[in-house]
Design a protein around this motif. Structure first.
Motif, PDB file in Angstrom:
ATOM      1  N   LEU A   1       0.811  -1.222   0.000  1.00 31.37           N
ATOM      2  CA  LEU A   1       0.000   0.000   0.000  1.00 31.37           C
ATOM      3  C   LEU A   1       0.844   1.271   0.000  1.00 31.37           C
ATOM      4  N   LEU A   2       2.025   1.226   0.635  1.00 28.18           N
ATOM      5  CA  LEU A   2       2.798   2.448   0.839  1.00 28.18           C
ATOM      6  C   LEU A   2       4.085   2.525   0.029  1.00 28.18           C
ATOM      7  N   GLY A   3       4.585   1.388  -0.470  1.00 28.79           N
ATOM      8  CA  GLY A   3       5.826   1.431  -1.225  1.00 28.79           C
ATOM      9  C   GLY A   3       6.958   2.034  -0.412  1.00 28.79           C
ATOM     10  N   GLU A   4       7.716   2.946  -1.030  1.00 20.15           N
ATOM     11  CA  GLU A   4       8.852   3.562  -0.349  1.00 20.15           C
ATOM     12  C   GLU A   4       8.422   4.372   0.863  1.00 20.15           C
ATOM     13  N   ASP A   5       7.211   4.898   0.853  1.00 17.06           N
ATOM     14  CA  ASP A   5       6.740   5.687   2.000  1.00 17.06           C
ATOM     15  C   ASP A   5       6.640   4.846   3.271  1.00 17.06           C
ATOM     16  N   GLY A   6       6.529   3.525   3.114  1.00 13.10           N
ATOM     17  CA  GLY A   6       6.372   2.654   4.274  1.00 13.10           C
ATOM     18  C   GLY A   6       7.679   2.199   4.894  1.00 13.10           C
ATOM     19  N   ALA A   7       8.816   2.587   4.303  1.00  9.83           N
ATOM     20  CA  ALA A   7      10.119   2.196   4.846  1.00  9.83           C
ATOM     21  C   ALA A   7      10.532   3.153   5.968  1.00  9.83           C
ATOM     22  N   ALA A   8      11.550   2.740   6.732  1.00 10.93           N
ATOM     23  CA  ALA A   8      12.116   3.557   7.804  1.00 10.93           C
ATOM     24  C   ALA A   8      11.063   3.979   8.831  1.00 10.93           C
ATOM     25  N   ILE A   9      10.139   3.071   9.143  1.00 13.09           N
ATOM     26  CA  ILE A   9       9.128   3.286  10.175  1.00 13.09           C
ATOM     27  C   ILE A   9       9.335   2.195  11.227  1.00 13.09           C
ATOM     28  N   PRO A  10      10.011   2.483  12.322  1.00 14.78           N
ATOM     29  CA  PRO A  10      10.348   1.449  13.313  1.00 14.78           C
ATOM     30  C   PRO A  10       9.118   0.865  13.992  1.00 14.78           C
ATOM     31  N   PHE A  11       9.172  -0.451  14.232  1.00 17.08           N
ATOM     32  CA  PHE A  11       8.069  -1.148  14.897  1.00 17.08           C
ATOM     33  C   PHE A  11       8.631  -2.265  15.768  1.00 17.08           C
ATOM     34  N   LEU A  12       7.782  -2.774  16.653  1.00 16.15           N
ATOM     35  CA  LEU A  12       8.159  -3.872  17.525  1.00 16.15           C
ATOM     36  C   LEU A  12       7.956  -5.214  16.833  1.00 16.15           C
ATOM     37  N   ARG A  13       8.937  -6.077  16.984  1.00 15.63           N
ATOM     38  CA  ARG A  13       8.866  -7.426  16.421  1.00 15.63           C
ATOM     39  C   ARG A  13       9.420  -8.393  17.458  1.00 15.63           C
ATOM     40  N   TYR A  14       8.792  -9.555  17.575  1.00 14.40           N
ATOM     41  CA  TYR A  14       9.162 -10.488  18.644  1.00 14.40           C
ATOM     42  C   TYR A  14       9.912 -11.681  18.061  1.00 14.40           C
ATOM     43  N   LEU A  15      11.120 -11.377  17.572  1.00 20.54           N
ATOM     44  CA  LEU A  15      12.033 -12.386  17.043  1.00 20.54           C
ATOM     45  C   LEU A  15      13.407 -12.191  17.674  1.00 20.54           C
TER      46      LEU A  15
END
Length: 370
Positions: free
Chosen positions: A252-266
């Motif tokens: 949905l966002l392409g390049e706009d969706g990069a560099a957005i930090p989020f929590l991941r449980y790995l």
């Protein structure tokens, strides 16, 4: 509370299936992609258990119910599954839904291993019937606050919607930031458009905006508006709830969706089991498996181990949580009592803050671990 008797047939050894009820969001307004990953993780583990002779020769069987992010629907599903004689419940992604399911499971005396819902207080009072694999929200979001502070952010805006989950996350962030001189600015998305959010960010001189909102609406329009507002070129967009984890975000966002930090449980490295399972999950999903798929797999791995050791008796399953020691895809799983958490908790669940690499949005970068 008194321990209810197990349902008729719980200890049968005639080769009939041992049934586990699976709660997953598979239709809107549930987060369908997360539900699909969770279900495929659950199903993959069931397949592996059955290839290894099931539960003392009896096949393991999932009885799946779609919760659709609806707490009432989830509670009704718990009632139905209990009546069908399932040995335990597994799954659920949405925290508010899992809370309703956990309350009903506790009332019925039905063991519930929650895969992916993080609210600290899944039940109003401590319960023996419910255990959880994912970290509690307080621990995960404190890790995220540490990441923000370490990156130099002290003035944080949160675009939020009414929900106990978002409200709890905001409180955790505010407490962590305030203790170190930071500030949290709440932006009510029931009253603001994405364009108005941009004006607020510029006026209030925030250096970061966190998306404590639903996906894809209004998260995607907010990202698009902020990314294309020249006043906000330096602002960090963050999504602690994990919206960028899934392929739909990138689509949905392409390049706009990069560099957005989020929590991941790995973890930094998957266990040998995790490497093998990851390959199988990738084949089934036709994409990189999310941490939610691994949570689903680990849920069944734990329940299968308990059922093999103690049979399909519900009370024995609940009594076994503190004795669990299972090698999962992401490390050894043990449950303990954690202050402020009302259920049996895997205290060692791994936590990362990651983002999508702007140079390759299909690749993730680990920014912080907790």
């Amino acid at each position: 509370m008194n321990t209810p008797p197990s349902p008729p047939g719980a200890e049968r050894a005639d080769g009939s299936p041992v049934r586990i009820g699976a709660l997953v969001p598979l239709t809107r307004p549930g987060w369908v992609e997360a539900g699909q990953h969770l279900l495929i993780g659950l199903e993959s583990a069931v397949r592996d258990v059955n290839h290894a002779d099931g539960i003392a020769g009896r096949p393991l069987e999932l009885v799946v119910r779609d919760t659709a992010a609806d707490p009432q629907r989830a509670a009704a599903a718990v009632d139905e599954l209990a009546g069908l004689g399932v040995a335990a419940l597994a799954g659920e992604y949405h925290s508010v839904v899992a809370r309703a399911a956990a309350a009903r499971a506790d009332a019925l005396g039905l063991p519930f291993l929650c895969s992916s819902a993080v609210l600290d207080a899944l039940t109003e009072q401590p319960t023996q019937w419910v255990a959880r694999l994912c970290p509690p929200q307080s621990r995960g979001w404190r890790t995220y606050a540490d990441f923000l502070l370490g990156a130099g952010h002290r003035r944080i805006a949160v675009a939020t919607q009414p929900s106990v989950y978002w409200a709890t996350g905001t409180r955790v962030l505010r407490e962590c930031l305030a203790s170190r001189g930071g500030t949290v600015i709440e932006l009510d998305m029931s009253a603001l458009t994405p364009a108005a959010v941009c004006d607020e960010l510029a006026d209030r001189r925030a250096t970061a905006l966190l998306l404590l909102v639903g996906h894809p609406e209004p998260a995607v329009p907010i990202v698009q508006s902020v990314r294309h507002d020249q006043r906000l070129a330096e602002i960090l967009i963050g999504a602690p709830a994990g919206q960028p984890e899934f392929a739909e975000w990138a689509r949905l966002l392409g390049e706009d969706g990069a560099a957005i930090p989020f929590l991941r449980y790995l973890p930094e490295r998957l266990s040998p089991l995790g490497v093998r399972v990851g390959t199988a999950l990738r084949e089934r999903l036709a994409q990189t498996p999310s941490f939610v798929a691994f949570e689903g797999y680990d849920t069944i791995a734990v329940l299968a181990d308990v059922l093999r050791a103690h049979g399909a008796d519900r009370a024995r399953t609940a009594e076994s949580w503190p004795r669990v020691a299972v090698e999962g895809t992401r490390g050894q799983i043990r449950f303990s009592r954690t202050p402020g958490v009302s259920v049996w908790q895997w205290a060692g669940a791994p936590i990362q803050v990651v983002d999508r690499d702007p140079a390759r949005p299909d690749r993730f970068r680990v920014l912080h671990t907790g």
